[in-house]
Design a protein around this motif. Structure first.
Motif, mmCIF file in Angstrom:
data_model
loop_
_atom_site.group_PDB
_atom_site.id
_atom_site.type_symbol
_atom_site.label_atom_id
_atom_site.label_comp_id
_atom_site.label_asym_id
_atom_site.label_seq_id
_atom_site.Cartn_x
_atom_site.Cartn_y
_atom_site.Cartn_z
ATOM 1 N N GLY A 2 -58.671 16.951 -7.800
ATOM 2 C CA GLY A 2 -58.798 17.415 -9.180
ATOM 3 C C GLY A 2 -58.195 18.780 -9.435
ATOM 4 N N CYS A 3 -58.122 19.121 -10.726
ATOM 5 C CA CYS A 3 -57.482 20.384 -11.103
ATOM 6 C C CYS A 3 -57.991 20.807 -12.473
ATOM 7 N N ASP A 4 -58.206 22.124 -12.659
ATOM 8 C CA ASP A 4 -58.580 22.600 -13.993
ATOM 9 C C ASP A 4 -57.612 23.668 -14.477
ATOM 10 N N HIS A 5 -56.380 23.598 -13.988
ATOM 11 C CA HIS A 5 -55.396 24.600 -14.393
ATOM 12 C C HIS A 5 -54.736 24.236 -15.727
ATOM 13 N N PHE A 6 -54.662 22.990 -16.023
ATOM 14 C CA PHE A 6 -54.110 22.494 -17.291
ATOM 15 C C PHE A 6 -52.734 23.084 -17.632
ATOM 16 N N CYS A 7 -51.789 22.925 -16.742
ATOM 17 C CA CYS A 7 -50.397 23.228 -17.090
ATOM 18 C C CYS A 7 -50.073 22.347 -18.310
ATOM 19 N N SER A 8 -49.301 22.867 -19.236
ATOM 20 C CA SER A 8 -49.198 22.189 -20.539
ATOM 21 C C SER A 8 -48.536 20.814 -20.457
ATOM 22 N N TYR A 9 -47.775 20.559 -19.391
ATOM 23 C CA TYR A 9 -47.047 19.287 -19.279
ATOM 24 C C TYR A 9 -47.796 18.249 -18.440
ATOM 25 N N CYS A 10 -48.899 18.663 -17.812
ATOM 26 C CA CYS A 10 -49.426 17.851 -16.710
ATOM 27 C C CYS A 10 -50.640 17.033 -17.129
ATOM 28 N N VAL A 11 -50.610 15.767 -16.792
ATOM 29 C CA VAL A 11 -51.685 14.852 -17.173
ATOM 30 C C VAL A 11 -52.761 14.752 -16.075
ATOM 31 N N ILE A 12 -52.455 15.340 -14.914
ATOM 32 C CA ILE A 12 -53.327 15.165 -13.750
ATOM 33 C C ILE A 12 -54.779 15.624 -13.984
ATOM 34 N N PRO A 13 -55.017 16.803 -14.617
ATOM 35 C CA PRO A 13 -56.422 17.194 -14.816
ATOM 36 C C PRO A 13 -57.219 16.168 -15.623
HETATM 37 S S1 SF4 Z 1 -49.130 20.915 -12.185
HETATM 38 FE FE1 SF4 Z 1 -50.955 19.687 -12.779
HETATM 39 S S2 SF4 Z 1 -52.094 19.432 -10.867
HETATM 40 FE FE2 SF4 Z 1 -50.643 21.150 -10.534
HETATM 41 S S3 SF4 Z 1 -51.758 23.079 -11.126
HETATM 42 FE FE3 SF4 Z 1 -50.707 22.369 -12.980
HETATM 43 S S4 SF4 Z 1 -52.239 21.087 -14.030
HETATM 44 FE FE4 SF4 Z 1 -52.936 21.278 -11.902
#
Ligand code: SF4
Length: 424
Positions: A145-156
């Protein structure tokens, strides 16, 4: 078993293969003639979604109307249940409920029907690898998991909030893997740097895993550049097992694009991270990376800044991803989408530079001695990775070297790979 996507998925695929085998399944080399197929899915780009759909359709054709198709992971987590049924999926397990897949698969094989065991993506999903399929290198997942929420990323959205594997459970798995004869462990996670919530915890993990009896090599999977703390660098430098290779995703070398991506660092910060890492871990450290090109409003000048930083930071292997919009992310609402032709043309230019950089990096080792961990052999030529993660072919080895680290003098390089002669 069809595994798409990242190293965390590779781990999950290995763990599921092990569990299914323990329950009496026979793993086939391909889908033909199988009773059941499992797709460990990925949704990081639009292209990944497409591959998952293709994999499921292929699996459905291969197992026939009475067979069972199971899908788990990121793409499966976000899939509408009706779409899943229409595609021919019988079992859906989420990104954090993969451990529920074997039971659901057995139930579907016995009684038929549709099983949705996805749940919310939260908590630690306990999976275990005891005997890696590739006996030389094992991925050991320690973070989800991840809570960084890069603006392009769907992973979180698909993998959920961060969770870390308990330390003792990790150490026990490291021991099992090593006892099975596998000499190299790669610690992996979606956002590995926040293992245990801060860099100190990952540093401690590195120190403790390094003490595993019989372990020969230790690597880190992808690490966000801002996670490389002094404490972690210290732990890596102190570990004789650590292999001098770091994968630090750059994504862009332009400050404005990085800010809109919400990456949390500037181009200069990234450059300084590489400099600090080399100072601590040696000038030969291999720094590989990912770049994302064609982000909304990325100008030609901004793209040039990315190329300049790739070269300036002395990167080696670079994976290039053309930007694709992911539903639900902040960037999906950004104006300034670039024409697909511009995106693919920039991706090709960045990939060409990446190849050049890797060749340039590999060439510096010609004439030097490097050990490889032999993972396969053909016609008397062994191949495997050097400690700094270059693929190498070595001739002249006497005896069975598979699974062992053997010394070699590198005599040439070609397209970023090395060739060498065994040093007895
Ligand atoms: S790219 Fe996606 S998984 Fe990696 S830090 Fe950013 S939001 Fe998290």
């Amino acid at each position: 078993m069809c595994v798409l996507g990242c190293r965390s998925n590779l781990y999950d695929g290995e763990a599921l293969s092990g569990e299914l085998t323990a329950r009496g399944a026979f793993l086939a080399g391909g889908p033909e003639g199988c009773q059941a197929a499992v797709v460990v899915s990925c949704s990081v780009t639009a292209a990944a979604d497409k591959k998952c759909r293709q994999a499921v359709r292929r699996a459905r054709r291969a197992v026939g109307p009475n067979g069972v198709v199971a899908a788990c992971g990121c793409w499966a987590q976000g899939l509408d249940a009706g779409d899943a049924r229409a595609l021919g999926i019988d079992v859906l397990a989420g990104s954090r409920r993969k451990s529920a897949l074997p039971d659901a698969l057995e139930a579907a094989l016995e009684s038929g029907g549709f099983f949705d065991v996805r749940g919310k993506p939260e908590g630690w999903d306990f999976l275990t690898v005891s005997r890696p399929l590739l006996r030389t290198r094992a991925f050991l997942k320690v973070q989800e998991g991840c809570d960084h929420f890069c603006s392009y990323c769907v992973i979180p959205f698909l993998r959920g909030r961060p969770a870390s594997r308990p330390l003792e459970d990790t150490l026990a798995e490291a021991r099992r893997i090593t006892e099975s004869g596998c000499g190299e462990i790669v610690l992996t996670g979606v956002h590995l740097g926040i293992y245990g919530k801060d860099g100190a915890a990952l540093a401690e993990l590195v120190r403790r895993v390094s003490e595993t009896p019989g372990l020969v090599r230790l690597r880190l999977g992808s690490l966000e550049p801002f996670s490389l703390t002094d404490n972690l660098l210290e732990a890596l430098a102190d570990s004789p097992l650590f292999c001098p290779h770091l994968h630090l995703p750059l994504q862009s070398g332009d400050d404005e694009v990085l800010a809109r991506m919400r990456r949390g660092y500037t181009a200069e910060d990234f450059f300084q991270v590489c400099r600090r890492a080399r100072k601590k871990l040696g000038g030969d450290l291999h720094i590989s990376s990912d770049v994302l090109v064609g982000f909304p409003s990325e100008s030609e000048e901004a793209f040039q800044n990315t190329l300049a930083l790739m070269a300036g930071a002395g990167l080696g292997r670079v994976h290039v991803f053309p930007y694709s919009s992911r539903r639900g992310t902040e960037a999906a609402g950004f104006l300034g989408r670039l024409p697909p032709q511009t995106v693919s043309e920039r991706a090709a230019r960045a990939a060409a530079l990446g190849k050049e950089l890797l060749e340039h990096y590999a060439a510096r080792f010609v004439g030097r001695n490097l050990p490889i961990l032999a993972e396969s052999a053909e016609d008397g030529v062994y191949s495997g990775y050097t400690r700094n993660f270059l693929f190498a072919f070595v001739r002249g080895i006497d005896g069975d070297a598979l699974g062992r680290e053997v010394g070699a003098r590198m005599t040439g390089s070609f397209k970023g790979e090395l060739v060498g002669e065994w040093i007895p």
